[in-house]
Scaffold this motif. Structure first.
Motif, PDB file in Angstrom:
ATOM      1  N   ARG A 166       0.868  -1.179   0.000  1.00  0.00           N
ATOM      2  CA  ARG A 166       0.000   0.000   0.000  1.00  0.00           C
ATOM      3  C   ARG A 166       0.903   1.227   0.000  1.00  0.00           C
ATOM      4  NH1 ARG A 166      -1.364  -1.684   6.119  1.00  0.00           N
ATOM      5  NH2 ARG A 166       0.388  -0.647   7.144  1.00  0.00           N
ATOM      6  N   ASP A 167       0.297   2.414  -0.063  1.00  0.00           N
ATOM      7  CA  ASP A 167       1.109   3.638  -0.071  1.00  0.00           C
ATOM      8  C   ASP A 167       0.395   4.733   0.718  1.00  0.00           C
ATOM      9  OD1 ASP A 167       3.334   5.163  -0.629  1.00  0.00           O
ATOM     10  OD2 ASP A 167       3.283   4.780  -2.787  1.00  0.00           O
ATOM     11  N   TYR A 168       1.140   5.787   1.009  1.00  0.00           N
ATOM     12  CA  TYR A 168       0.593   6.907   1.773  1.00  0.00           C
ATOM     13  C   TYR A 168       1.208   8.185   1.223  1.00  0.00           C
ATOM     14  CZ  TYR A 168      -0.805   9.738   5.816  1.00  0.00           C
ATOM     15  OH  TYR A 168      -1.371  10.692   6.635  1.00  0.00           O
ATOM     16  N   THR A 169       0.369   9.169   0.898  1.00  0.00           N
ATOM     17  CA  THR A 169       0.840  10.440   0.356  1.00  0.00           C
ATOM     18  C   THR A 169       0.825  11.505   1.446  1.00  0.00           C
ATOM     19  OG1 THR A 169      -0.016   9.890  -1.850  1.00  0.00           O
ATOM     20  CG2 THR A 169       0.473  12.212  -1.398  1.00  0.00           C
ATOM     21  N   TYR A 170       1.964  12.175   1.632  1.00  0.00           N
ATOM     22  CA  TYR A 170       2.087  13.204   2.667  1.00  0.00           C
ATOM     23  C   TYR A 170       1.695  14.566   2.084  1.00  0.00           C
ATOM     24  CZ  TYR A 170       4.522   9.616   5.309  1.00  0.00           C
ATOM     25  OH  TYR A 170       4.833   8.453   5.983  1.00  0.00           O
ATOM     26  N   LYS A 171       0.746  15.231   2.703  1.00  0.00           N
ATOM     27  CA  LYS A 171       0.280  16.526   2.211  1.00  0.00           C
ATOM     28  C   LYS A 171       1.328  17.612   2.403  1.00  0.00           C
ATOM     29  CE  LYS A 171      -4.583  15.460   3.149  1.00  0.00           C
ATOM     30  NZ  LYS A 171      -5.808  15.859   3.904  1.00  0.00           N
ATOM     31  N   ASP A 172       2.067  17.503   3.499  1.00  0.00           N
ATOM     32  CA  ASP A 172       3.108  18.488   3.784  1.00  0.00           C
ATOM     33  C   ASP A 172       4.480  17.915   3.459  1.00  0.00           C
ATOM     34  OD1 ASP A 172       1.161  20.280   4.837  1.00  0.00           O
ATOM     35  OD2 ASP A 172       1.212  19.166   6.738  1.00  0.00           O
ATOM     36  N   SER A 173       5.480  18.782   3.432  1.00  0.00           N
ATOM     37  CA  SER A 173       6.846  18.313   3.199  1.00  0.00           C
ATOM     38  C   SER A 173       7.292  17.421   4.362  1.00  0.00           C
ATOM     39  CB  SER A 173       7.799  19.500   3.042  1.00  0.00           C
ATOM     40  OG  SER A 173       7.797  20.294   4.218  1.00  0.00           O
ATOM     41  N   VAL A 174       8.234  16.538   4.083  1.00  0.00           N
ATOM     42  CA  VAL A 174       8.711  15.576   5.081  1.00  0.00           C
ATOM     43  C   VAL A 174      10.224  15.706   5.225  1.00  0.00           C
ATOM     44  CG1 VAL A 174       8.941  13.120   5.673  1.00  0.00           C
ATOM     45  CG2 VAL A 174       6.863  13.953   4.542  1.00  0.00           C
ATOM     46  N   THR A 175      10.679  15.729   6.471  1.00  0.00           N
ATOM     47  CA  THR A 175      12.112  15.751   6.753  1.00  0.00           C
ATOM     48  C   THR A 175      12.482  14.483   7.505  1.00  0.00           C
ATOM     49  OG1 THR A 175      12.172  18.167   6.865  1.00  0.00           O
ATOM     50  CG2 THR A 175      14.006  16.965   7.874  1.00  0.00           C
ATOM     51  N   VAL A 176      13.482  13.781   6.991  1.00  0.00           N
ATOM     52  CA  VAL A 176      13.925  12.528   7.609  1.00  0.00           C
ATOM     53  C   VAL A 176      15.340  12.701   8.131  1.00  0.00           C
ATOM     54  CG1 VAL A 176      14.441  10.093   7.209  1.00  0.00           C
ATOM     55  CG2 VAL A 176      12.472  11.153   6.085  1.00  0.00           C
ATOM     56  N   SER A 177      15.569  12.309   9.380  1.00  0.00           N
ATOM     57  CA  SER A 177      16.909  12.373   9.973  1.00  0.00           C
ATOM     58  C   SER A 177      17.015  11.315  11.059  1.00  0.00           C
ATOM     59  CB  SER A 177      17.164  13.766  10.561  1.00  0.00           C
ATOM     60  OG  SER A 177      16.228  14.046  11.592  1.00  0.00           O
ATOM     61  N   GLY A 178      18.226  11.111  11.536  1.00  0.00           N
ATOM     62  CA  GLY A 178      18.433  10.128  12.597  1.00  0.00           C
ATOM     63  C   GLY A 178      18.993   8.824  12.066  1.00  0.00           C
ATOM     64  N   GLU A 179      18.681   7.718  12.748  1.00  0.00           N
ATOM     65  CA  GLU A 179      19.218   6.410  12.383  1.00  0.00           C
ATOM     66  C   GLU A 179      18.586   5.914  11.070  1.00  0.00           C
ATOM     67  OE1 GLU A 179      21.630   5.297  13.915  1.00  0.00           O
ATOM     68  OE2 GLU A 179      21.600   6.245  15.895  1.00  0.00           O
ATOM     69  N   LEU A 180      19.424   5.561  10.116  1.00  0.00           N
ATOM     70  CA  LEU A 180      18.949   5.134   8.796  1.00  0.00           C
ATOM     71  C   LEU A 180      18.044   3.917   8.903  1.00  0.00           C
ATOM     72  CD1 LEU A 180      18.943   5.200   5.705  1.00  0.00           C
ATOM     73  CD2 LEU A 180      21.095   3.905   5.756  1.00  0.00           C
ATOM     74  N   MET A 181      18.477   2.888   9.632  1.00  0.00           N
ATOM     75  CA  MET A 181      17.706   1.648   9.683  1.00  0.00           C
ATOM     76  C   MET A 181      16.371   1.831  10.394  1.00  0.00           C
ATOM     77  SD  MET A 181      19.459  -0.172   7.852  1.00  0.00           S
ATOM     78  CE  MET A 181      21.117  -0.082   7.178  1.00  0.00           C
ATOM     79  N   ASN A 182      16.345   2.675  11.411  1.00  0.00           N
ATOM     80  CA  ASN A 182      15.074   2.953  12.089  1.00  0.00           C
ATOM     81  C   ASN A 182      14.084   3.620  11.144  1.00  0.00           C
ATOM     82  OD1 ASN A 182      15.980   1.881  14.479  1.00  0.00           O
ATOM     83  ND2 ASN A 182      16.525   3.839  15.401  1.00  0.00           N
ATOM     84  N   ASN A 183      14.587   4.523  10.296  1.00  0.00           N
ATOM     85  CA  ASN A 183      13.710   5.193   9.337  1.00  0.00           C
ATOM     86  C   ASN A 183      13.228   4.235   8.245  1.00  0.00           C
ATOM     87  OD1 ASN A 183      13.321   8.185   9.831  1.00  0.00           O
ATOM     88  ND2 ASN A 183      15.537   8.009  10.121  1.00  0.00           N
ATOM     89  N   ILE A 184      14.107   3.327   7.816  1.00  0.00           N
ATOM     90  CA  ILE A 184      13.687   2.325   6.834  1.00  0.00           C
ATOM     91  C   ILE A 184      12.553   1.487   7.405  1.00  0.00           C
ATOM     92  CG2 ILE A 184      14.392   0.190   5.679  1.00  0.00           C
ATOM     93  CD1 ILE A 184      17.090   1.491   5.129  1.00  0.00           C
ATOM     94  N   LYS A 185      12.701   1.064   8.653  1.00  0.00           N
ATOM     95  CA  LYS A 185      11.652   0.268   9.296  1.00  0.00           C
ATOM     96  C   LYS A 185      10.349   1.060   9.400  1.00  0.00           C
ATOM     97  CE  LYS A 185      10.516  -2.194  13.560  1.00  0.00           C
ATOM     98  NZ  LYS A 185      10.979  -2.570  14.923  1.00  0.00           N
ATOM     99  N   LYS A 186      10.447   2.334   9.749  1.00  0.00           N
ATOM    100  CA  LYS A 186       9.257   3.189   9.903  1.00  0.00           C
ATOM    101  C   LYS A 186       8.462   3.276   8.601  1.00  0.00           C
ATOM    102  CE  LYS A 186       7.955   8.033  10.616  1.00  0.00           C
ATOM    103  NZ  LYS A 186       8.456   9.399  10.955  1.00  0.00           N
ATOM    104  N   TYR A 187       9.126   3.587   7.485  1.00  0.00           N
ATOM    105  CA  TYR A 187       8.406   3.768   6.224  1.00  0.00           C
ATOM    106  C   TYR A 187       8.017   2.432   5.593  1.00  0.00           C
ATOM    107  CZ  TYR A 187       9.233   8.711   6.700  1.00  0.00           C
ATOM    108  OH  TYR A 187       9.208  10.006   7.181  1.00  0.00           O
ATOM    109  N   ALA A 188       8.729   1.367   5.941  1.00  0.00           N
ATOM    110  CA  ALA A 188       8.320   0.032   5.481  1.00  0.00           C
ATOM    111  C   ALA A 188       6.978  -0.339   6.117  1.00  0.00           C
ATOM    112  CB  ALA A 188       9.378  -1.001   5.848  1.00  0.00           C
ATOM    113  N   GLU A 189       6.806  -0.016   7.402  1.00  0.00           N
ATOM    114  CA  GLU A 189       5.548  -0.315   8.081  1.00  0.00           C
ATOM    115  C   GLU A 189       4.401   0.500   7.487  1.00  0.00           C
ATOM    116  OE1 GLU A 189       6.349   0.342  12.209  1.00  0.00           O
ATOM    117  OE2 GLU A 189       7.281  -1.648  12.481  1.00  0.00           O
TER     118      GLU A 189
END
Length: 295
Positions: A166-189
């Motif tokens: 599935r997918d999700y569209t963000y209405k506002d801009s998104v900033t990603v920072s911090g641990e790479l693997m944690n962010n991969i897990k977050k957006y995979a979920e």
């Protein structure tokens, strides 16, 4: 046949006792095999005491294996250098296979009573070492799948499969920072999938997708005890997923790994299941595989 797995373990324990007392290991169906190999070194578990714990799962974190070898020679210890590729092959008799392939991150030798105990830490990919990323800005209207694929590319691993559910569209801009693997897990979920590493490649797909290994887990093939049911909830953005499955244990089975599709036959549970996580364990009389599977 309900006691067959316990009988096999008992016979293996007897074989180990005979080996210690007579200096040799009886051959046959129940003879366990363990080989630790690097480019310049092969360690035979029938000649030296070897222990290992090898975890596997379907998240993006690096899996760290621990290998313990007793009374290794100084010459051999010097070959266990940082970033050296190392492989564990294990099984019974002629039925063996690779249960871990990765790189040494640390090797330490200490005195343990009258023995020299060498403990090796190894991870399945040096590229998966946890690291922080600089702030990355994405414009409004960006999708979770786009962010995820971009983050995976920053892990510098070949992408074998990328199939968001599935997918999700963000209405506002998104900033990603911090641990790479944690962010991969977050957006995979958010995309309803898991991202994991298998044989040096990245897989991004639904947790129910996998590869059929044409293997049946049953008492006849070494299952110990009965499968135990579990249930958990995963929440990401507007989505909520309920994951149900079973935990089980069997004699060490090298075929079992992340995303393996197995057939399960037991008194109370039957059907096809996908392996989500688990571990291979060798130590003393222990020589088993634990796993969590989902239907």
């Amino acid at each position: 046949m309900s006691k067959v797995s316990q009988m096999v373990i008992a016979m293996q324990s007897l074989a180990d006792t005979i080996e210690r007392s007579e200096g040799k290991k009886p051959e046959g169906l129940f003879g366990r095999v363990v080989l630790i190999t690097t480019k310049d070194l092969t360690i035979d578990g029938s000649k030296l005491d070897v222990e290992f714990t090898v975890p596997f799962d379907d998240d993006s974190e690096a899996n760290e294996a621990e290998i313990i070898i007793y009374n290794l020679s100084e010459k051999s210890r010097k070959l266990l250098k940082y970033n050296t590729q190392i492989t564990i092959t294990a099984g019974y008799g002629s039925d063996t296979g690779i249960v871990f392939s990765g790189y040494i991150s640390k090797a330490v030798t200490k005195r343990d009573g009258n023995d020299l105990k060498t403990t090796i830490s190894a991870i399945d990919s040096m590229e998966l070492k946890e690291r922080k990323i600089d702030s990355i800005a994405y414009n409004a209207g960006v999708t979770a799948s786009y962010i995820l694929k971009d983050l995976i590319s920053r892990a510098a691993l070949p992408l074998a499969v990328f199939k968001p559910r599935r997918d999700y569209t963000y209405k506002d801009s998104v900033t990603v920072s911090g641990e790479l693997m944690n962010n991969i897990k977050k957006y995979a979920e958010v995309c309803g999938i898991s991202v994991y590493i298998l044989k040096g490649k990245a897989y991004a797909r639904h947790i129910k997708d996998g590869d059929n290994i044409e293997f049946t887990v049953s008492v006849d093939t070494g299952m110990i005890g009965s499968p135990e049911e579990f249930e958990e909830e995963i929440t990401a953005e507007d989505f909520k997923d309920i994951v149900k499955g079973y935990k089980m244990k069997m004699l060490l089975q090298h075929r079992v790994t992340t995303a393996a599709i197995i057939d399960l036959k037991s008194r109370d549970v039957n059907g096809k299941f996908r392996v989500r996580s688990g571990q291979h364990v060798c130590g003393g009389s222990d020589f088993f595989t634990e796993m969590e599977v989902i239907s």
